[in-house]
Design a protein around this motif. Structure first.
Motif, short mmCIF file in Angstrom:
data_model
loop_
_atom_site.label_atom_id
_atom_site.label_comp_id
_atom_site.label_asym_id
_atom_site.label_seq_id
_atom_site.Cartn_x
_atom_site.Cartn_y
_atom_site.Cartn_z
N ASP A 126 -2.69 -5.53 -17.08
CA ASP A 126 -2.22 -5.95 -15.76
C ASP A 126 -1.11 -5.05 -15.24
OD1 ASP A 126 -3.85 -8.00 -16.52
OD2 ASP A 126 -2.41 -9.61 -16.17
N VAL A 127 -1.15 -4.79 -13.93
CA VAL A 127 -0.02 -4.12 -13.27
C VAL A 127 1.13 -5.11 -13.19
CG1 VAL A 127 0.75 -2.94 -11.20
CG2 VAL A 127 -1.63 -2.76 -11.90
N CYS A 128 2.32 -4.70 -13.63
CA CYS A 128 3.46 -5.63 -13.64
C CYS A 128 4.66 -5.14 -12.84
CB CYS A 128 3.88 -5.96 -15.07
SG CYS A 128 4.14 -4.52 -16.13
N ALA A 129 4.65 -3.90 -12.39
CA ALA A 129 5.73 -3.37 -11.56
C ALA A 129 5.27 -2.07 -10.93
CB ALA A 129 7.01 -3.14 -12.37
N ALA A 130 5.87 -1.71 -9.79
CA ALA A 130 5.54 -0.46 -9.11
C ALA A 130 6.58 -0.19 -8.04
CB ALA A 130 4.15 -0.53 -8.48
N PRO A 131 6.85 1.06 -7.72
CA PRO A 131 7.77 1.38 -6.63
C PRO A 131 7.15 1.03 -5.28
CG PRO A 131 7.41 3.28 -8.09
CD PRO A 131 6.35 2.27 -8.39
N SER A 132 8.00 0.95 -4.26
CA SER A 132 7.52 0.65 -2.91
C SER A 132 6.95 1.86 -2.21
CB SER A 132 8.65 0.05 -2.07
OG SER A 132 9.71 0.98 -1.95
N TYR A 171 -3.90 -6.47 -10.40
CA TYR A 171 -4.51 -6.93 -11.62
C TYR A 171 -4.74 -5.73 -12.55
CZ TYR A 171 -7.51 -9.75 -14.71
OH TYR A 171 -8.06 -10.41 -15.79
N ARG A 172 -5.96 -5.31 -12.77
CA ARG A 172 -6.25 -4.20 -13.68
C ARG A 172 -7.01 -3.07 -13.00
NH1 ARG A 172 -8.04 -8.32 -18.62
NH2 ARG A 172 -6.01 -9.40 -18.68
N THR A 173 -6.77 -2.91 -11.68
CA THR A 173 -7.48 -1.89 -10.91
C THR A 173 -6.55 -1.25 -9.89
OG1 THR A 173 -9.57 -3.13 -11.09
CG2 THR A 173 -9.45 -1.47 -9.37
N ALA A 174 -6.64 0.05 -9.75
CA ALA A 174 -6.02 0.78 -8.64
C ALA A 174 -7.14 1.39 -7.81
CB ALA A 174 -5.08 1.87 -9.15
N SER A 175 -6.99 1.37 -6.48
CA SER A 175 -8.06 1.83 -5.60
C SER A 175 -7.49 2.64 -4.46
CB SER A 175 -8.85 0.64 -5.03
OG SER A 175 -9.31 -0.23 -6.05
N GLY A 176 -8.30 3.60 -3.97
CA GLY A 176 -7.92 4.42 -2.83
C GLY A 176 -8.99 4.40 -1.76
N TYR A 177 -8.57 4.35 -0.50
CA TYR A 177 -9.50 4.23 0.62
C TYR A 177 -9.15 5.26 1.69
CZ TYR A 177 -9.90 -0.26 -1.72
OH TYR A 177 -10.05 -1.23 -2.68
N SER A 178 -10.15 5.63 2.48
CA SER A 178 -9.92 6.55 3.58
C SER A 178 -9.03 5.90 4.62
CB SER A 178 -11.26 6.94 4.23
OG SER A 178 -11.04 7.59 5.48
N LEU A 179 -7.97 6.58 4.99
CA LEU A 179 -7.09 6.07 6.02
C LEU A 179 -7.77 6.05 7.38
CD1 LEU A 179 -4.20 5.07 6.43
CD2 LEU A 179 -3.48 7.44 6.73
N ASP A 180 -8.79 6.87 7.53
CA ASP A 180 -9.47 6.98 8.81
C ASP A 180 -10.47 5.86 9.05
OD1 ASP A 180 -9.88 8.51 11.27
OD2 ASP A 180 -11.90 8.85 10.48
N ASP A 181 -11.29 5.53 8.02
CA ASP A 181 -12.34 4.54 8.24
C ASP A 181 -12.39 3.43 7.19
OD1 ASP A 181 -13.49 5.73 5.99
OD2 ASP A 181 -15.05 6.78 7.12
N THR A 230 2.73 -6.69 4.82
CA THR A 230 3.44 -5.43 4.62
C THR A 230 2.94 -4.49 5.71
OG1 THR A 230 3.64 -5.68 2.23
CG2 THR A 230 3.71 -3.44 3.11
N ILE A 231 3.87 -3.80 6.39
CA ILE A 231 3.51 -2.96 7.53
C ILE A 231 3.78 -1.50 7.23
CG2 ILE A 231 4.14 -2.33 9.89
CD1 ILE A 231 2.69 -4.76 10.10
N ARG A 232 2.86 -0.65 7.64
CA ARG A 232 3.09 0.80 7.70
C ARG A 232 2.74 1.24 9.12
NH1 ARG A 232 5.32 -0.53 3.65
NH2 ARG A 232 4.75 0.03 1.51
N PRO A 289 0.81 -1.20 0.00
CA PRO A 289 0.00 0.00 0.00
C PRO A 289 0.86 1.27 0.00
CG PRO A 289 0.17 -0.86 2.22
CD PRO A 289 0.89 -1.83 1.34
N TRP A 290 0.29 2.31 -0.62
CA TRP A 290 0.90 3.63 -0.61
C TRP A 290 -0.02 4.55 0.18
CZ3 TRP A 290 -0.18 1.58 -5.75
CH2 TRP A 290 0.89 0.84 -6.27
N ILE A 291 0.52 5.29 1.12
CA ILE A 291 -0.31 6.08 2.03
C ILE A 291 0.13 7.53 1.98
CG2 ILE A 291 -1.15 6.33 4.38
CD1 ILE A 291 -0.51 3.40 4.81
N THR A 292 -0.80 8.41 1.69
CA THR A 292 -0.50 9.83 1.60
C THR A 292 -1.79 10.63 1.64
OG1 THR A 292 0.69 11.50 0.30
CG2 THR A 292 -0.60 9.89 -0.93
N GLY A 293 -1.77 11.78 2.28
CA GLY A 293 -2.91 12.68 2.27
C GLY A 293 -4.20 12.08 2.76
N GLY A 294 -4.14 11.20 3.76
CA GLY A 294 -5.36 10.60 4.29
C GLY A 294 -5.91 9.47 3.44
#
Length: 568
Positions: free
Chosen positions: A224-230, A202-212, A534-536, A190-195
């Motif tokens: 398909d997603v095949c690579a991404a930075p950490s 696969y073929r989707t990127a999604s964002g969720y509220s960090l609060d709830d 994976t921990i944040r 996961p990538w966490i920024t700005g709440g």
């Protein structure tokens, strides 16, 4: 073996730096599999931080824990696992040699022990009496067999009914919401920024509220997603790589920028993957400030994240970077092969990501390859030799690239887990460094029916052990990062008969008693244990995310718990 040339900018280097010690005749045990393949402090929780939430000042003391994955065949610790198969665009870092390709895709946990040699210094005829440890006879670590069928996932309220004093509550749990192919798929992030906490699979990127945990956006991707930075950029943007089409085996060559706060897609670019050897290699992605790099066998392309401007690709000369590690200090792995049939000839370089200019160089012993960066500041590099025998070494460097020491393990065995996404050079669990100390997790041993381990601290300048602190019985400790002079550690939940949960712990620079930073509830221990997470962690809250999603049926697949968060 011949000695490497002197390191740039390092007068007075001991002769033969970077050379492995040779093992005693007959002492070398079973080969060890290579691993598969994370800033200033974040701002207030739920507000846009100055850098992405929960990321360390160096890449390899995750933040960024091992990713859950399909369980490999049952293999004892220290035994090589068979490499997975794959078409173009998959299968490991290739340096233009089939042997290198196979070695790079071997999956598993990196373990020091049973005849593996901890050495980067000394000439070819140097002291050969440095075995790491005796052969282990401990039972195999649980988790390598078939996973049990999932049961309906409890919600946060159910876990919180039986909280004990001192335990943090479960804030929210996210179940899988993407239909994926049979066999499952890896999760990027996961990538966490700005709440927002975001992921891509696969073929989707999604964002969720960090609060709830409520979904804030979802972006359908064309392939398909095949690579991404950490990690994302400081202003909350990510650049991911997609396959060229939905055809099986299509090249991993399309770049897509995404604003993680809004979910809006930005610029795109196409990588040149026309080289035959390049087509067989993974794309190694990293973010250093406002620059994203996409490396592979023959070249690295650098783009400005904010506007997509292409900054540089091939550098002058034979030596070319094939991958960076994400973080504030841009360290790169560089390949200097003059012919595809040659043995490994690599360098660690600090490179200005905006220009490609080399700041300093550490020359690696010929025949060895750069495996992972465990830390950027100070630099700690994992090195491997594949032929004629598999060996592992760790180089402790100064901030100008001078070799300081190698860890002297004594009779200890160590284990570092680098997850499924072996194409990147960071994101490992179990090793980190800060100040004048390097921290390693020991290999778990079976004691009274459960696995436990210790954390060992090494002096960066001498490589000698400073102290050793054991984990609580039935649990394991893995170093994450160093913050304010203390090392933060992930305490894994016990695997059976849980009367306590996992959590975040800390140790001071002199070791001593474990300090509790955040205690996860015992009621969630079983769920936490199967995450292989994976921990944040930041601002008194932790987030655990699973690294692979799949199931034997659509019902099971959609019942997978992908994220669980803790904290008040």
């Amino acid at each position: 073996m011949s000695q490497p040339p002197p390191q740039q900018g390092s007068p007075g280097e001991p002769e033969g730096f970077g050379a492995p010690y040779e093992p005693q005749p007959g002492a070398y045990g079973a080969p060890v599999p290579p691993p598969h393949p994370p800033g200033p402090q974040p701002g207030p929780y739920g507000q846009p931080p100055t850098v992405p939430y929960g990321y360390p000042q160096q890449p390899a003391g995750p933040y960024g824990y091992p990713q859950a994955q399909p369980q490999p065949p049952t293999v004892p610790y220290g035994q090589p696992r068979q490499p997975p198969t794959g078409g173009p665009g998959g299968g490991g870092r290739s340096r233009g040699r089939v042997a290198g390709l196979v070695a790079a895709v071997l999956a598993g946990v990196l373990v020091i022990g049973t005849g593996v040699w901890f050495a980067v210094g000394g000439d070819d005829d140097a002291d050969d009496k440095k075995p790491v440890a005796k052969e282990s006879t401990a039972p195999e670590k649980p988790g390598t067999g078939p996973s049990p069928k999932p049961t309906p996932a409890p919600d946060a309220a159910e876990f919180n009914k039986d909280l004990k004093e001192g335990e943090a509550k479960v804030r929210w749990i996210l179940k899988n919401d993407v239909d994926v192919p049979s066999g499952g798929v890896p999760v990027r992030g996961p990538w966490i920024t700005g709440g927002i906490v975001a992921k891509a699979m696969y073929r989707t990127a999604s964002g969720y509220s960090l609060d709830d945990g409520s979904q804030k956006w979802s972006l359908r991707l064309p392939a398909d997603v095949c690579a991404a930075p950490s990690r994302p950029s400081p202003d909350g943007k990510i650049v991911i790589a997609l396959r060229e089409s939905t055809v099986e085996g299509a090249d991993c060559e399309k770049l897509q920028m995404i604003d993680l706060v809004t979910g809006k897609a930005g610029w795109t670019a196409t990588l040149d993957r026309s080289s035959m050897s390049d087509g067989l290699s993974h794309v190694v992605m990293a973010v250093n400030g406002d620059v994203v790099t996409a490396g592979r066998t023959t070249r690295t392309d650098a783009y400005r994240i904010s506007d997509g401007k292409h900054l540089w690709d091939r550098l002058p000369g034979t030596c070319q970077p094939y991958g960076f590690a994400s973080g504030d200090v841009p360290l790169a792995a560089v390949d200097c092969l003059k012919a595809p049939s040659d043995t490994y000839d690599e360098e660690v370089r600090r490179i200005d990501p905006a220009t490609g200019r080399t700041v300093w160089t550490y020359k690696v012993k010929k025949g060895w390859r750069i495996d992972k960066f465990y830390s950027l500041d100070p630099p700690v590099v994992s090195l491997r030799q594949d032929e004629p025998e598999q060996k592992w070494a760790i180089a402790l460097l100064s901030n100008d690239g001078t070799l300081l020491a190698q860890p002297d393990p004594g009779e200890e065995e160590f284990e570092i887990e680098c997850g499924e996404r072996d194409e990147n050079l960071d994101d490992c669990l179990g090793a980190t460094a800060g100040g004048d100390t390097f921290y390693l997790a020991t290999k778990p041993t079976h004691v009274n029916g459960a696995f436990t381990n210790s954390v060992v601290a090494f002096d960066m300048k001498t490589g000698k052990i400073k102290w050793k602190v054991p984990a609580p019985p039935g649990q394991t400790l893995k170093p994450m990062r160093v913050e304010n002079g203390k090392v933060l550690l992930y305490l894994a939940a016990p695997d059976s008969k849980a009367t306590t949960g996992g959590g975040i712990m800390a140790l001071g620079p002199q070791g001593g008693a474990l300090q509790t930073v955040l205690r996860h509830p015992a009621s969630a221990a079983k769920t936490e244990h199967v995450f292989d997470p994976t921990i944040r962690y930041a601002d008194g809250r932790s987030l655990i995310a699973i690294g692979r999603v799949g199931g034997d049926s659509d019902e099971e697949e959609m019942d997978v718990r992908t994220i669980i968060t803790f904290g008040d």
